[in-house]
Design a protein around this motif. Structure first.
Motif, PDB file in Angstrom:
ATOM      1  N   GLU A  10     -23.251 -18.860-106.379  1.00 29.98           N
ATOM      2  CA  GLU A  10     -24.434 -18.148-105.886  1.00 29.98           C
ATOM      3  C   GLU A  10     -24.531 -18.237-104.360  1.00 29.98           C
ATOM      4  OE1 GLU A  10     -27.653 -18.537-109.516  1.00 29.98           O
ATOM      5  OE2 GLU A  10     -27.210 -20.326-108.326  1.00 29.98           O
ATOM      6  N   ILE A  11     -24.266 -19.414-103.834  1.00 32.53           N
ATOM      7  CA  ILE A  11     -24.303 -19.592-102.378  1.00 32.53           C
ATOM      8  C   ILE A  11     -23.238 -18.709-101.730  1.00 32.53           C
ATOM      9  CG2 ILE A  11     -23.840 -21.238-100.505  1.00 32.53           C
ATOM     10  CD1 ILE A  11     -25.174 -23.378-102.345  1.00 32.53           C
ATOM     11  N   ALA A  12     -22.022 -18.741-102.278  1.00 33.31           N
ATOM     12  CA  ALA A  12     -20.936 -17.936-101.722  1.00 33.31           C
ATOM     13  C   ALA A  12     -21.280 -16.450-101.790  1.00 33.31           C
ATOM     14  CB  ALA A  12     -19.629 -18.218-102.463  1.00 33.31           C
ATOM     15  N   ALA A  13     -21.834 -16.009-102.903  1.00 32.59           N
ATOM     16  CA  ALA A  13     -22.186 -14.595-103.063  1.00 32.59           C
ATOM     17  C   ALA A  13     -23.270 -14.184-102.074  1.00 32.59           C
ATOM     18  CB  ALA A  13     -22.635 -14.319-104.490  1.00 32.59           C
ATOM     19  N   ARG A  14     -24.298 -14.994-101.921  1.00 31.90           N
ATOM     20  CA  ARG A  14     -25.403 -14.647-101.018  1.00 31.90           C
ATOM     21  C   ARG A  14     -24.958 -14.591 -99.561  1.00 31.90           C
ATOM     22  NH1 ARG A  14     -30.915 -17.612-103.163  1.00 31.90           N
ATOM     23  NH2 ARG A  14     -30.916 -16.590-105.199  1.00 31.90           N
ATOM     24  N   TYR A  15     -24.270 -15.632 -99.122  1.00 30.53           N
ATOM     25  CA  TYR A  15     -23.850 -15.682 -97.722  1.00 30.53           C
ATOM     26  C   TYR A  15     -22.729 -14.687 -97.434  1.00 30.53           C
ATOM     27  CZ  TYR A  15     -26.847 -19.639 -96.599  1.00 30.53           C
ATOM     28  OH  TYR A  15     -27.928 -20.443 -96.359  1.00 30.53           O
ATOM     29  N   GLY A  16     -21.823 -14.520 -98.386  1.00 27.25           N
ATOM     30  CA  GLY A  16     -20.752 -13.536 -98.210  1.00 27.25           C
ATOM     31  C   GLY A  16     -21.314 -12.126 -98.113  1.00 27.25           C
ATOM     32  N   ALA A  17     -22.284 -11.812 -98.978  1.00 26.96           N
ATOM     33  CA  ALA A  17     -22.919 -10.488 -98.946  1.00 26.96           C
ATOM     34  C   ALA A  17     -23.703 -10.292 -97.654  1.00 26.96           C
ATOM     35  CB  ALA A  17     -23.834 -10.315-100.156  1.00 26.96           C
ATOM     36  N   ALA A  18     -24.395 -11.340 -97.221  1.00 20.93           N
ATOM     37  CA  ALA A  18     -25.179 -11.243 -95.985  1.00 20.93           C
ATOM     38  C   ALA A  18     -24.269 -10.993 -94.789  1.00 20.93           C
ATOM     39  CB  ALA A  18     -25.998 -12.510 -95.781  1.00 20.93           C
ATOM     40  N   MET A  19     -23.170 -11.726 -94.710  1.00 20.24           N
ATOM     41  CA  MET A  19     -22.250 -11.543 -93.583  1.00 20.24           C
ATOM     42  C   MET A  19     -21.608 -10.163 -93.631  1.00 20.24           C
ATOM     43  SD  MET A  19     -21.199 -12.764 -90.855  1.00 20.24           S
ATOM     44  CE  MET A  19     -20.033 -12.185 -89.673  1.00 20.24           C
ATOM     45  N   PHE A  20     -21.255  -9.710 -94.826  1.00 17.96           N
ATOM     46  CA  PHE A  20     -20.662  -8.386 -94.973  1.00 17.96           C
ATOM     47  C   PHE A  20     -21.647  -7.306 -94.516  1.00 17.96           C
ATOM     48  CE2 PHE A  20     -19.996  -4.488 -97.371  1.00 17.96           C
ATOM     49  CZ  PHE A  20     -18.676  -4.211 -97.048  1.00 17.96           C
ATOM     50  N   GLY A  21     -22.876  -7.389 -94.992  1.00 21.25           N
ATOM     51  CA  GLY A  21     -23.892  -6.410 -94.619  1.00 21.25           C
ATOM     52  C   GLY A  21     -24.154  -6.407 -93.126  1.00 21.25           C
ATOM     53  N   TYR A  22     -24.225  -7.584 -92.545  1.00 21.41           N
ATOM     54  CA  TYR A  22     -24.466  -7.701 -91.110  1.00 21.41           C
ATOM     55  C   TYR A  22     -23.314  -7.092 -90.307  1.00 21.41           C
ATOM     56  CZ  TYR A  22     -25.322  -9.818 -86.541  1.00 21.41           C
ATOM     57  OH  TYR A  22     -25.534 -10.022 -85.201  1.00 21.41           O
ATOM     58  N   ALA A  23     -22.085  -7.428 -90.691  1.00 20.51           N
ATOM     59  CA  ALA A  23     -20.910  -6.898 -89.982  1.00 20.51           C
ATOM     60  C   ALA A  23     -20.840  -5.380 -90.121  1.00 20.51           C
ATOM     61  CB  ALA A  23     -19.631  -7.544 -90.514  1.00 20.51           C
TER      62      ALA A  23
ATOM     63  N   ALA B 190     -19.912 -26.623 -96.202  1.00 19.06           N
ATOM     64  CA  ALA B 190     -19.016 -27.037 -97.284  1.00 19.06           C
ATOM     65  C   ALA B 190     -18.562 -25.835 -98.119  1.00 19.06           C
ATOM     66  CB  ALA B 190     -19.711 -28.057 -98.182  1.00 19.06           C
ATOM     67  N   TYR B 191     -19.299 -24.733 -98.028  1.00 24.02           N
ATOM     68  CA  TYR B 191     -19.005 -23.540 -98.828  1.00 24.02           C
ATOM     69  C   TYR B 191     -18.281 -22.460 -98.032  1.00 24.02           C
ATOM     70  CZ  TYR B 191     -22.623 -25.863-101.540  1.00 24.02           C
ATOM     71  OH  TYR B 191     -23.353 -26.796-102.217  1.00 24.02           O
ATOM     72  N   LEU B 192     -17.771 -22.808 -96.853  1.00 19.79           N
ATOM     73  CA  LEU B 192     -17.168 -21.810 -95.971  1.00 19.79           C
ATOM     74  C   LEU B 192     -16.066 -21.003 -96.648  1.00 19.79           C
ATOM     75  CD1 LEU B 192     -16.994 -20.514 -93.160  1.00 19.79           C
ATOM     76  CD2 LEU B 192     -15.341 -22.284 -92.549  1.00 19.79           C
ATOM     77  N   ILE B 193     -15.120 -21.651 -97.285  1.00 21.46           N
ATOM     78  CA  ILE B 193     -13.995 -20.929 -97.904  1.00 21.46           C
ATOM     79  C   ILE B 193     -14.475 -19.986 -99.008  1.00 21.46           C
ATOM     80  CG2 ILE B 193     -11.823 -21.159 -99.208  1.00 21.46           C
ATOM     81  CD1 ILE B 193     -11.534 -21.902 -96.266  1.00 21.46           C
ATOM     82  N   PRO B 194     -15.307 -20.449 -99.951  1.00 21.36           N
ATOM     83  CA  PRO B 194     -15.796 -19.498-100.967  1.00 21.36           C
ATOM     84  C   PRO B 194     -16.627 -18.359-100.374  1.00 21.36           C
ATOM     85  CG  PRO B 194     -16.314 -21.755-101.624  1.00 21.36           C
ATOM     86  CD  PRO B 194     -15.714 -21.813-100.260  1.00 21.36           C
ATOM     87  N   ILE B 195     -17.361 -18.626 -99.300  1.00 19.55           N
ATOM     88  CA  ILE B 195     -18.146 -17.569 -98.650  1.00 19.55           C
ATOM     89  C   ILE B 195     -17.208 -16.530 -98.047  1.00 19.55           C
ATOM     90  CG2 ILE B 195     -19.667 -17.060 -96.701  1.00 19.55           C
ATOM     91  CD1 ILE B 195     -21.032 -19.805 -97.286  1.00 19.55           C
ATOM     92  N   ILE B 196     -16.162 -16.986 -97.368  1.00 21.92           N
ATOM     93  CA  ILE B 196     -15.189 -16.050 -96.802  1.00 21.92           C
ATOM     94  C   ILE B 196     -14.507 -15.263 -97.918  1.00 21.92           C
ATOM     95  CG2 ILE B 196     -12.998 -15.853 -95.538  1.00 21.92           C
ATOM     96  CD1 ILE B 196     -13.937 -18.224 -93.799  1.00 21.92           C
ATOM     97  N   ASP B 197     -14.193 -15.921 -99.025  1.00 21.77           N
ATOM     98  CA  ASP B 197     -13.571 -15.224-100.154  1.00 21.77           C
ATOM     99  C   ASP B 197     -14.478 -14.124-100.700  1.00 21.77           C
ATOM    100  OD1 ASP B 197     -11.294 -16.785 -99.950  1.00 21.77           O
ATOM    101  OD2 ASP B 197     -11.882 -18.167-101.559  1.00 21.77           O
ATOM    102  N   ARG B 198     -15.760 -14.400-100.821  1.00 18.28           N
ATOM    103  CA  ARG B 198     -16.711 -13.379-101.296  1.00 18.28           C
ATOM    104  C   ARG B 198     -16.826 -12.247-100.286  1.00 18.28           C
ATOM    105  NH1 ARG B 198     -17.495 -11.649-105.429  1.00 18.28           N
ATOM    106  NH2 ARG B 198     -19.670 -11.156-105.157  1.00 18.28           N
ATOM    107  N   PHE B 199     -16.881 -12.590 -98.989  1.00 14.75           N
ATOM    108  CA  PHE B 199     -16.891 -11.555 -97.949  1.00 14.75           C
ATOM    109  C   PHE B 199     -15.673 -10.656 -98.133  1.00 14.75           C
ATOM    110  CE2 PHE B 199     -15.340  -9.882 -93.973  1.00 14.75           C
ATOM    111  CZ  PHE B 199     -16.464  -9.324 -93.391  1.00 14.75           C
TER     112      PHE B 199
END
Length: 182
Positions: A7-20, A89-98
């Motif tokens: 859930e953390i990876a999905a939320r932050y990955g989606a947020a970064m994607f939307g922002y970019a 700590a969730y950087l890699i999964p967040i990047i993967d979701r992005f």
């Protein structure tokens, strides 16, 4: 209620994607995050330091400022956000979701080509290009897995699609036909 890793990876990955996407820097952010992921995977201690609860935020900010100096303002802001909310700590999964969101936006797929012998990069690229053209994708990135038991040919798995062109599978079909005829 605590959020799961996914859930953390999905939320932050989606947020970064939307922002970019909103800032019209999607491709450059994608490239920067790919480099960051390589660096972190090569030096996993980076995540350990930046997610260590014992170190104070000031020490972590100093460490992060050295790491992020070559990145764009968008990626720097993102990394500082992760630090601020203790999500490093969730950087890699967040990047993967992005990357999942990026691939979906750009019609890029990833998959596996299983062969009896190792394919070179050119063969993998041609195989991926052929699949992409047939299924209306912009690109297909393939990894090669070697499995001598398939005897020859290729088993291509991309997303939920599997194309089994292995000699082993063809022999199995011939055998089944012979058994059905008897």
């Amino acid at each position: 209620m605590a959020l799961s890793r996914e859930e953390i990876a999905a939320r932050y990955g989606a947020a970064m994607f939307g922002y970019a996407q909103d800032m019209k820097v999607l491709d450059s952010v994608h490239e920067e995050l790919a480099e960051l992921k390589k660096a972190v995977e090569a030096n996993p201690a980076i995540i350990g330091v930046l997610s260590d609860p014992i170190l104070n935020k000031g020490e972590k900010k100093k460490t992060l400022s050295v790491i992020e100096e070559s990145f764009s303002d968008e990626v720097q802001g993102f990394l500082n956000l992760l630090l601020e909310y203790d999500r490093f700590a969730y950087l890699i999964p967040i990047i993967d979701r992005f990357n999942d969101f990026y691939d979906q936006e750009k019609s890029i797929a990833s998959g596996t080509a299983t062969t009896a012998v190792k394919l070179d990069d050119d063969q993998l690229k041609r195989l991926g290009d052929s699949f992409a053209k047939k299924y209306h994708l912009n690109a297909v990135r393939l990894e090669n897995q070697v499995d001598p038991s398939i005897l020859g040919g290729v088993i291509l798995q991309v997303k939920d699609r599997v194309i089994d062109g292995s000699v082993k599978n063809k022999l199995k079909k011939i055998r089944a036909q012979l058994i059905d005829e008897n």
